[in-house]
Structures are given as C-alpha cells and as structure tokens.
Design a protein around this motif. Structure first.
Motif, PDB file in Angstrom:
ATOM      1  N   SER A  69       1.090  -1.136  -0.214  1.00 32.64           N
ATOM      2  CA  SER A  69      -0.549  -0.448   0.095  1.00 32.64           C
ATOM      3  C   SER A  69       0.517   1.127  -0.389  1.00 32.64           C
ATOM      4  N   VAL A  70       1.848   1.269   0.393  1.00 33.04           N
ATOM      5  CA  VAL A  70       2.872   2.832   0.927  1.00 33.04           C
ATOM      6  C   VAL A  70       2.893   3.100  -1.145  1.00 33.04           C
ATOM      7  N   GLU A  71       3.744   1.656  -2.194  1.00 34.82           N
ATOM      8  CA  GLU A  71       4.007   1.294  -3.007  1.00 34.82           C
ATOM      9  C   GLU A  71       3.159   1.832  -3.744  1.00 34.82           C
ATOM     10  N   GLU A  72       1.671   1.551  -3.802  1.00 39.76           N
ATOM     11  CA  GLU A  72       0.903   2.057  -4.416  1.00 39.76           C
ATOM     12  C   GLU A  72      -0.138   3.717  -3.917  1.00 39.76           C
ATOM     13  N   ALA A  73       0.426   4.284  -2.522  1.00 36.21           N
ATOM     14  CA  ALA A  73       0.483   5.297  -2.808  1.00 36.21           C
ATOM     15  C   ALA A  73       1.117   6.032  -3.199  1.00 36.21           C
ATOM     16  N   ASP A  74       0.355   7.547  -3.399  1.00 35.50           N
ATOM     17  CA  ASP A  74       1.088   8.543  -4.305  1.00 35.50           C
ATOM     18  C   ASP A  74       0.995  10.042  -3.552  1.00 35.50           C
ATOM     19  N   PRO A  75       1.906  10.448  -2.504  1.00 33.45           N
ATOM     20  CA  PRO A  75       1.470  11.273  -1.498  1.00 33.45           C
ATOM     21  C   PRO A  75       2.748  12.283  -2.019  1.00 33.45           C
ATOM     22  N   ASP A  76       3.505  13.444  -1.253  1.00 35.33           N
ATOM     23  CA  ASP A  76       4.123  13.771  -1.858  1.00 35.33           C
ATOM     24  C   ASP A  76       5.171  13.628  -1.400  1.00 35.33           C
ATOM     25  N   VAL A  77       5.313  13.129   0.093  1.00 36.88           N
ATOM     26  CA  VAL A  77       6.626  13.049   0.479  1.00 36.88           C
ATOM     27  C   VAL A  77       6.179  11.679   1.535  1.00 36.88           C
ATOM     28  N   VAL A  78       6.907  10.587   1.837  1.00 36.77           N
ATOM     29  CA  VAL A  78       6.347   9.342   2.148  1.00 36.77           C
ATOM     30  C   VAL A  78       7.690   9.370   3.843  1.00 36.77           C
ATOM     31  N   VAL A  79       6.781   9.323   4.534  1.00 38.92           N
ATOM     32  CA  VAL A  79       8.126   9.625   6.390  1.00 38.92           C
ATOM     33  C   VAL A  79       8.448   8.027   6.183  1.00 38.92           C
ATOM     34  N   PHE A  80       9.204   7.138   6.491  1.00 39.11           N
ATOM     35  CA  PHE A  80       9.672   5.914   7.198  1.00 39.11           C
ATOM     36  C   PHE A  80      10.156   5.522   8.403  1.00 39.11           C
ATOM     37  N   ASP A  81       9.013   5.366  10.008  1.00 41.10           N
ATOM     38  CA  ASP A  81       9.733   5.711  10.966  1.00 41.10           C
ATOM     39  C   ASP A  81       8.972   4.100  11.208  1.00 41.10           C
ATOM     40  N   LEU A  82      10.351   2.880  10.983  1.00 39.31           N
ATOM     41  CA  LEU A  82      10.352   1.815  11.306  1.00 39.31           C
ATOM     42  C   LEU A  82      11.215   1.601  12.230  1.00 39.31           C
ATOM     43  N   PRO A  83      11.300   0.310  12.609  1.00 37.86           N
ATOM     44  CA  PRO A  83      12.306  -0.583  13.411  1.00 37.86           C
ATOM     45  C   PRO A  83      13.431  -1.082  12.597  1.00 37.86           C
ATOM     46  N   ARG A  84      14.640  -1.510  12.517  1.00 41.78           N
ATOM     47  CA  ARG A  84      15.457  -1.854  11.757  1.00 41.78           C
ATOM     48  C   ARG A  84      15.291  -3.201  11.134  1.00 41.78           C
ATOM     49  N   SER A  85      14.454  -4.151  12.169  1.00 44.58           N
ATOM     50  CA  SER A  85      14.643  -5.644  11.847  1.00 44.58           C
ATOM     51  C   SER A  85      12.978  -5.339  11.093  1.00 44.58           C
ATOM     52  N   LEU A  86      12.285  -4.415  10.246  1.00 45.15           N
ATOM     53  CA  LEU A  86      11.837  -4.591   9.199  1.00 45.15           C
ATOM     54  C   LEU A  86      12.748  -4.139   7.591  1.00 45.15           C
ATOM     55  N   GLY A  87      12.326  -4.650   7.050  1.00 42.27           N
ATOM     56  CA  GLY A  87      13.468  -4.627   5.241  1.00 42.27           C
ATOM     57  C   GLY A  87      12.601  -3.494   5.001  1.00 42.27           C
TER      58      GLY A  87
END
Length: 325
Positions: A69-87
C-alpha cells in the motif's frame, strides 16, 4: 497547494510501540501546519489496541499491509519510521522520501534522514540523503507533554514521589522487577505506576505495587501531568525517556534492549539520565535509593535533561520535511 505526507510506521509488543506514538506526534505537528497527513501501520491485534487508546477518532491512522500500500500511495513525501528489523521498502512513488532513525536503507533513495544521534552513540553506517537532521533537538515529544514543561516543578530536597513507567507495552515485565527492587532497597516514597495500553490484559494488579500502596494508572489521560509532578522517575530508554527529559525529571533508566542501552548510555554520558543494568539483582533499587537521597545529583540531572530536549522536536522535523517540497 499544501504538500501531502504519508508516515509509514510499525508497533509490536517487544520494542516498537514508541515508533507508532512518535509517528502520530509528527502527524499532528504537520497537520497543525495545514498539511494532509496519513499514518499507516500494520493491521494487527496489537496495533488495534494502541489505535483504540491513542486514536479514538481515527487520527488519520490507516491499518493495512505495509509494503504494497505504500508503493501504491502517491503522496508528496513518504516518511518511514520503522524498527531496523523490518526490511526496506522499494519502489515508493513519492516525490521525496524521509527516514527517522533507520540505518538499513542499503540501496534506497533517502532525501532526508532524521537521526537522534548523540555524541558517543556508536551508530551503524548508513547512506545519508541530501539533508541530515541530527541530534536530540529533534526528539519527538508530544505537545501535551511539552505543554507541561514550564509547570514541571523544580527539584525538591525531598524526593517524595517516584514514577515508574516502561512505555506502552513493558516488554520483559520491567515494572514488576523495578518495584520489587525498590521494595528491597527500602524506598519510602509515594509511588505512581503507569501501565500502558499495550500491556496484556491491562491488569491494574501490578506485581509488587502493594508493597508501596502504589497508585496504579492504566493508560492515564493525564500522563503528562503525572510525569511533570514526579520527583524521580524509573523508565526504559525509548521515547518515554525523552519526554521525561523534556520535563526535567531525574530518571533512572533500565534499558530493555541493546539499542535502548546504547542510546541511554550515550545520553548519560552527557549528564541527561542515570543508567543501570537491569540484569543486576539490586541495580534499580540501589540507584533509586541513592538518587532519592541526593538532591544535588537530581538537580544536575534535571538541568542537563531539560537542556538536551526542549520539546520542539516535532516542529523542527516538520520544518525539515517542508523544505523537501
């Protein structure tokens, strides 16, 4: 036209509750500046529990699968706040990409990297984007906590009130361990215990609380006030620590993970907190007893903590994100 933002985050009972909390804080800061913001997290039972507590009216939180769903979204800015364990997530269609506290975007395009690096923290190597926002001045402190900063009392000679809180999930049962050690150390203060929304069962009968006739607060709406009124706090080394620092609360930190330990020790090296090894049998109780009896030490911790974290981190990050558009 105001730019749109999508914040992709995560939470689980082991270590990542603070990621969701601070993502919601950043979203609030961006919305206050007139932007369209959505926060996206996995649709799990644990995240739904947190969402019902922290976003009773939705708060722009979308629960769905992360990568697609992140790949399908179309915002101006994507911000990732994820733990390091996620690829890493590839093929993001946003014009700009930002990351908070992420070190494993091996081949990803990152336009802004927000890093809570502090001197002495042996951070892993990571690729830097076009911009770097670095330091504890970017700490994600909720506005309702920052609002209590001026009201938080000065350090008193008598540390009569101790607050024990280990974030939203208390992985590893650190609350009960801290209370048991404090009882063995003969702590005579009033004790407030905070149980977060992610603690299984939200059981107010916290083991060890009866030793102090402690007041147990289950996901209290007045948590910022409780934090501000404490003379001394016992906490983990994540987002809660940064909020206690903003309020100038002298804090004994019992880290629950290797990352928390590394981060807390780097802050302690600057005088912002006191770190103990929770694996040592009497470490927490001894530290609380000694700090409670030393008003000057508590005053030094309070002054350093307030200087390191001033509560304006979300606005600074929002301004840095706006500069990308």
């Amino acid at each position: 036209m105001s730019p749109s933002f999508l914040i992709a985050t995560h939470a689980d009972a082991e270590h990542a509750t603070g990621h969701l909390r601070r993502s919601l804080t950043l979203a609030e800061a961006l919305r206050s500046r007139g932007h369209d913001v959505a926060v996206q997290a996995p649709d799990t039972d644990y995240v739904r529990v947190l969402a019902s507590a922290w976003c009773p009216n939705g708060g722009g939180l979308r629960l769905e699968g992360l990568a697609g769903s992140v790949e399908e979204a179309d915002p101006d800015v994507v911000v990732f706040d994820l733990p390091r364990s996620l690829g890493p997530v590839s093929d993001v269609r946003a014009a700009r990409v930002a990351a908070l506290d992420r070190f494993d975007f091996a081949d990803e395009r990152i336009d802004l990297f927000v890093d809570l690096f502090v001197p002495g923290w042996a951070r892993p190597e990571h690729p830097l984007g076009e911009r770097l926002a670095e330091g504890l001045q970017f700490s994600m402190v909720r506005p309702e906590v920052a609002a209590e900063r001026d009201a938080a009392g000065a350090v008193r000679n008598d540390a009569g009130r101790v607050l024990v809180l280990f974030g939203g999930s208390d992985a590893g049962g650190m609350t009960a361990r801290a209370l048991a050690q404090m009882a063995d150390a003969g702590i005579g203060a009033e004790v407030d215990v905070v149980v977060g929304p992610g603690v299984p069962g939200l059981d107010p009968q916290v083991p060890g609380a009866d030793a102090f006739d402690a007041r147990v607060h289950v996901d209290p709406p007045d948590l910022p006030r409780l934090m501000a009124s404490a003379d001394l706090a016992v906490s983990g080394g994540g987002t809660t620590l940064l909020e206690l620092m903003c309020l100038g609360r002298p804090t004994v930190v019992a880290p629950r993970t290797a990352d928390e330990s590394e981060f807390a020790h780097a802050i302690a090296a600057q005088g912002g907190c006191l770190v103990v090894d929770p694996a040592e049998e009497d470490a927490i109780g001894t530290a609380v007893r000694e700090l409670a009896s030393d008003a000057r030490a508590r005053e030094r911790l309070s002054e350093c903590a307030r200087a390191l974290v001033d509560g304006r981190g979300p606005i600074r990050i929002a301004e840095s994100l706006e500069a990308l558009t």
